[in-house]
Design a protein around this motif. Structure first.
Motif, PDB file in Angstrom:
ATOM      1  N   LEU A 148      -2.821   3.450  10.999  1.00 57.10           N
ATOM      2  CA  LEU A 148      -3.974   2.773  10.398  1.00 57.10           C
ATOM      3  C   LEU A 148      -3.635   1.400   9.806  1.00 57.10           C
ATOM      4  CD1 LEU A 148      -5.959   5.777   8.868  1.00 57.10           C
ATOM      5  CD2 LEU A 148      -6.683   4.279  10.745  1.00 57.10           C
TER       6      LEU A 148
ATOM      7  N   LEU B 225      -9.948  11.244   4.431  1.00 56.88           N
ATOM      8  CA  LEU B 225      -8.580  10.788   4.167  1.00 56.88           C
ATOM      9  C   LEU B 225      -8.311   9.484   4.908  1.00 56.88           C
ATOM     10  CD1 LEU B 225      -6.544  14.119   4.308  1.00 56.88           C
ATOM     11  CD2 LEU B 225      -7.012  12.699   2.309  1.00 56.88           C
ATOM     12  N   ALA B 226      -8.669   9.481   6.195  1.00 61.55           N
ATOM     13  CA  ALA B 226      -8.408   8.278   6.990  1.00 61.55           C
ATOM     14  C   ALA B 226      -9.214   7.094   6.470  1.00 61.55           C
ATOM     15  CB  ALA B 226      -8.740   8.556   8.453  1.00 61.55           C
ATOM     16  N   ALA B 227     -10.394   7.383   5.937  1.00 64.72           N
ATOM     17  CA  ALA B 227     -11.271   6.311   5.471  1.00 64.72           C
ATOM     18  C   ALA B 227     -10.891   5.767   4.099  1.00 64.72           C
ATOM     19  CB  ALA B 227     -12.713   6.827   5.417  1.00 64.72           C
ATOM     20  N   SER B 228     -10.170   6.560   3.328  1.00 63.37           N
ATOM     21  CA  SER B 228      -9.932   6.171   1.940  1.00 63.37           C
ATOM     22  C   SER B 228      -8.707   5.278   1.801  1.00 63.37           C
ATOM     23  CB  SER B 228      -9.770   7.413   1.077  1.00 63.37           C
ATOM     24  OG  SER B 228      -8.538   8.040   1.344  1.00 63.37           O
TER      25      SER B 228
ATOM     26  N   TYR C 289      -4.720   0.995   3.167  1.00 65.95           N
ATOM     27  CA  TYR C 289      -5.737   1.691   3.968  1.00 65.95           C
ATOM     28  C   TYR C 289      -5.150   2.758   4.879  1.00 65.95           C
ATOM     29  CZ  TYR C 289      -9.395  -1.103   2.037  1.00 65.95           C
ATOM     30  OH  TYR C 289     -10.274  -1.652   1.141  1.00 65.95           O
ATOM     31  N   GLY C 290      -3.843   2.702   5.116  1.00 67.41           N
ATOM     32  CA  GLY C 290      -3.212   3.796   5.849  1.00 67.41           C
ATOM     33  C   GLY C 290      -3.017   5.000   4.947  1.00 67.41           C
ATOM     34  N   SER C 291      -2.778   4.721   3.675  1.00 69.44           N
ATOM     35  CA  SER C 291      -2.573   5.805   2.716  1.00 69.44           C
ATOM     36  C   SER C 291      -3.929   6.342   2.251  1.00 69.44           C
ATOM     37  CB  SER C 291      -1.743   5.271   1.554  1.00 69.44           C
ATOM     38  OG  SER C 291      -1.464   6.267   0.619  1.00 69.44           O
ATOM     39  N   ILE C 292      -3.933   7.174   1.235  1.00 70.16           N
ATOM     40  CA  ILE C 292      -5.170   7.889   0.895  1.00 70.16           C
ATOM     41  C   ILE C 292      -5.486   7.816  -0.605  1.00 70.16           C
ATOM     42  CG2 ILE C 292      -4.879   9.552   2.768  1.00 70.16           C
ATOM     43  CD1 ILE C 292      -4.219  10.925  -0.542  1.00 70.16           C
TER      44      ILE C 292
END
Ligand SMILES: Nc1ncnc2c1ncn2[C@@H]1O[C@H](COP(=O)(O)O)[C@@H](O)[C@H]1O
Ligand SMILES: Nc1ncnc2c1ncn2[C@@H]1O[C@H](COP(=O)(O)O)[C@@H](O)[C@H]1O
Ligand SMILES: Nc1ncnc2c1ncn2[C@@H]1O[C@H](COP(=O)(O)O)[C@@H](O)[C@H]1O
Ligand code: NA
Ligand code: NA
Ligand code: NA
Lengths: 326, 103, 103, 103, 326, 326
Positions: free
Chosen positions: F82, F271-274, F108-111
């Motif tokens: 991401l 998760l991916a969006a956060s 943005y890769g992390s959550i």
């Protein structure tokens, strides 16, 4: 015996112990996990408030009798005597200076309230209902051991034993004693009515708060062990395991002599077996600044506390059940 | 702005000794001081940190005391009495203050 | 009271760099230091405050280090290494200390 | 290590006045300052401690501000305006700084 | 009458009051028991959050009517007027300077949210259900009294009364007002559904948290009293007891005129009778730094708060029950 | 569709979101409302402890299967990938420097664990029961994105990308990962029995604690937005809204490919969006001090977090329901 092993195994996988282990592991792995100081103090205030109140409310329910008074007296005597035993043992088992040995000895006469709470949980799981006033016994056992330690020093001719004015008041009125005794009295005065009001605060969340507190203790103990590896000789380590066992025998004798219930005997053993890590260290820093704090903190929090938590309490339970026939 | 010569004494001392130090300072005629928290540190007795600590045994505080130059000696004598057997650091530096009537 | 010349070095640095700074100081032979909390502040990179913060990203600490004058240079070199790319302030002042054997 | 002369101004002031002091310092062209907590203290108006306090009325903070020597006067004027009617202590000391371009 | 005495006696042995007493006693005995500042602030945030939300949810249930608006207006007027009464009284009963008297007067026009909470508990025990919007009345009564106090100073020709720019915004948007009003609004918007979600957090543990908070208030009050014995003349002490009674009469009149329920009248009396110890002291330090804080804090927290808690509220309850026939 | 709108509307008036709004509003109005740092950290410790434990206990109940392992692997891959997507997007949509863009991309890769918790609540209200191990997926997604960001820098020839010794350990063992994973494991080991012990602590008060935490996040976000208005260009703002949507599509693909339940897909999308606002900012300050923190904090906490909370999650729910037929 088998029952004891099963219980010990069960005990080892209780959330309380696992969170302590998590804390130690995180500290050893040098994780930056930490509980803010104010939160740790808040958790400890909660625990003292809750167990004091519960003890008092339980006494209000069951009435006061002579055994209560005798138990308090026995607790005070044990707290005075155990440091002498510990000091003798340390002189044999370790090469600590008189000052360091006296400081350590003071910790083992006094008590650890979290160990007491853990034993209470175990008692309840085993279907026992210890006397509510054991909380008061815990409170009176906090301080006398400090005086014993200072007396040992004074007798040995070391300069540092002189009792500074104000120190005794400071020891007797330290925050945890005042909160524990105060909550106990308020629980006793307000009884069932008071309990009904605040039970949802002090009963339901109790085990969860205890888990967080043990996580914190694990973090602190782990950090201490990491720093203080060098002070922990084999002899000292052995002392940290043997002394609680010896202490528990004194507690057992007292409990049996007083005719306490099985749960009461278990708690008396646990109190005698446990070592202080809050009140006594503070007093020692004032009165015996020459004593090395990493020795007594490492022993008390890093060795004896986890020993009691994991193996000690199941052993004390087995003994108390066998000997009271409970 | 008119300033006046003064001394800034900073004493890093164990928290448990704070009350005794305050009392000694007041006895020595010091008119004011402030106590600042210390989070942790390192010294000959090793590393320490207040994180997660419940006991008052561990922590330290930094007591800052600004005094007229002529008072500094009695202050240091008083502080020394308390710090003597204990760990801790006492330092003194020159400074200037506004509103000298307060010291 | 007998005092001895020393230097007081104060380093205001991001909390997340504290461990690295401690390590560097110890490597540079510093015998002791204390870490004081900072609540907030302002600088070229704007205003900040620790209030309500959960991340360790934001905060700063004030590392106070009292050293013998002859040690100050190696201390500053060590501190500079760590602070170099980071925000923060390093200051040095003269002071006097009691119990010089501790430094 | 190359250092540069500077002044270290420390202002112990009531917490409730912190915002006003910050604003005044920034208006006076100060490029940076840090705010340190104070736990308690003693002065002509008695003893105080932040322990258990909920109101912002009681506490104090220590605002540390390192400036070039030529800026110290306007800083003190600005600080004096704010501190004037209030309790609090303003002190100034000489120091040296690394990275002078930051001040 | 007998009922009142019984209630007062009952009230005196509630855990809430006993923990306050414990705090005062610990402070007088110079115990080192203390609640970390962050924890005390956390407890106070919890209380404001909980009572604001509960008040709002209750309004959502019972609907908004004209009485709500009129009660808010009455609260604002009382908050403006009571400082004038208090100031007059102080000039008669004490020798305070104009500045000190105005500062004290400002505290008595404003309110103490913990006294309000204690009265709510008493109301509930007595089977009353006060109007939920009394929380909003409490919120609007916090600030006007400060403006009154500054107006008194300005009129007296004292230099310090000038209204610094930004001060009014600061007073109106102080943290406790914003949290209380915000939670009230959110409680009102989310109603029963919101309540169902967070009731286990704000209802069950509430009384226990309140006990801890009162312990803290006792510690702070006790420390204050110990330090400020000298400022507390007989006249001031009398003021600290008489003024809440006078205030309560104003509250009573307002409550009756508005046609509030018995519980609502009780709460209005309590608000009028109580004195601020959080918002007003902070405002006074900014606006009237020459006023001596140990006078107003000692009076508000050390005299009037315990008076209301122990004797005042039972009296207000008796009066409100008698006069509303409730 | 209509359902989604209704849900979004419902969601917008949940106490959780309203308390966040209250915090932002208070910060914009420059109220002095604030949560002490120690309390905010305490709340966050509570949340990690509770969701970790609940996740573990739920896995203990449902058993471990291959999907768990595959989900963890998918999470790690997403966290690595991401940031590359985000970096590409930023180079198109904004004029950030390589360093700033890489730093933002890492977030943005992390959550964000609170976004995860909010989505869990929504899932439960919608009658879904997501896989308990999604908590573990959240934990493994925290760190890889940081390495991706540093790799982008290294590849771009910027000097600052070099991996300092100790940094990787620090990233992998940061406090929130250790607490989340540790509680997850303990919940898994102690299962129903452990859950029975601490449920009253971690389940009942959970929503209330979450409200307080979101109030705090609102305060911090609001303060940040106020200070950092200037850095927030239209392009960056658009990125803060578009990137979570793109991320959610990746999460959707992963969830569908793994055959997760509707709730599991929703959580994977979330998760991916956060975007991270705790762990990654800290790592970036160490590794990329040249990157401007007000850019990444404002985007993550001030734009993407509220977007996900209000509109994102309902959208992800609608999509996951439609595409899993759940
Ligand atoms: N040179 C120093 N500068 C600043 N703080 C010091 C210094 N030496 C000791 N300290 C502080 O005093 C504590 C005890 O020091 P020590 O007695 O050397 O172990 C340390 O942990 C530090 O917090
Ligand atoms: N001149 C100064 N005096 C004291 N603290 C400062 C000074 N300059 C910067 N700081 C502190 O260092 C932080 C970062 O500064 P800067 O790199 O200028 O943004 C500020 O927020 C302050 O806490
Ligand atoms: N000489 C001083 N040195 C350090 N702090 C001081 C001094 N005088 C006053 N303070 C601080 O300022 C507060 C108010 O002082 P005062 O106005 O004298 O009551 C005190 O409680 C201390 O925290
Ligand atoms: Na013992
Ligand atoms: Na009033
Ligand atoms: Na993400």
């Amino acid at each position: 015996m088998e029952g004891t092993l099963a219980l010990a195994a069960d005990n080892l996988t209780s959330p309380i112990i696992l969170f302590f282990v998590l804390g130690v592991a995180a500290a050893f792995a040098r994780s930056d996990l930490s509980i803010p100081e104010a939160i740790a103090k808040g958790l400890s205030i909660y625990l003292l408030f809750a167990i004091g109140f519960k003890g008092g409310a339980s006494v209000a329910n069951h009435g006061v009798d002579a055994t209560l008074v005798l138990s308090l007296v026995a607790g005070i005597i044990l707290s005075f005597v155990l440091p002498l035993v510990a000091f003798g043992l340390l002189r044999v088992m370790s090469r600590l200076s008189v000052t360091d040995a006296a400081a350590v000895a003071g910790h083992y006469g006094s008590i650890s309230i979290v160990t007491f709470v853990a034993a209470t949980s175990v008692a309840e799981s085993a279907g026992l209902s210890p006397e509510g006033y054991m909380v008061a016994v815990a409170a009176v056992m906090e301080a006398p051991a400090i005086l014993s330690a200072l007396w040992i020093i004074a007798r040995s001719g070391q300069q540092s034993g002189e009792m500074e004015q104000g120190l005794v008041r400071e020891i007797l009125l330290n925050g945890s004693i005042v909160l524990l005794v105060g909550s106990f009295l308020i629980g006793g005065i307000t009884g069932d009515e008071g309990m009904a009001m605040i039970a949802p605060f002090i009963e339901e969340p109790f085990q969860g708060v205890l888990c967080l507190f043990l996580l914190d203790m694990g973090l602190v103990a782990g950090r201490g062990l990491r720093e203080a590896k060098s002070v922990l000789t084999a002899g000292l380590f052995a002392f940290g395991v043997v002394m609680p066992l010896i202490g528990s025998v004194f507690g057992l004798a007292a409990g049996l002599a007083l005719g306490l219930s099985t749960g009461g005997v278990l708690l008396f053993m646990t109190l005698a077996a446990s070592a202080s890590y809050i009140a006594v260290p503070a007093a020692m820093r004032v009165a015996l600044p020459e004593a090395n704090p990493s020795i007594y903190l490492t022993l008390s929090l890093g060795v004896t506390f986890p020993f009691n938590l994991t193996l000690g309490i199941p052993i004390y339970l087995a003994l108390s059940q066998t000997l009271t026939g409970g | 702005m008119q300033t006046h010569k003064a001394k800034r004494v900073e004493i890093i001392i164990e928290s448990i000794m704070e009350d005794r130090l305050s009392a000694a300072l007041i006895k020595a005629g010091v008119t004011g001081f402030s106590v600042l928290p210390v989070l942790g540190g390192s010294g000959r007795s090793g590393h320490w940190s207040g994180e997660g600590q419940v006991s008052r045994a561990g922590g330290m505080v930094n007591v800052v005391c600004i005094v007229r130059p002529e008072r500094v000696d009695s202050l240091l004598d008083a502080a020394f009495e308390v710090v003597d057997r204990h760990i801790g650091v006492v330092s003194v530096a020159d400074c200037e203050v506004l509103r000298a009537e307060r010291f």
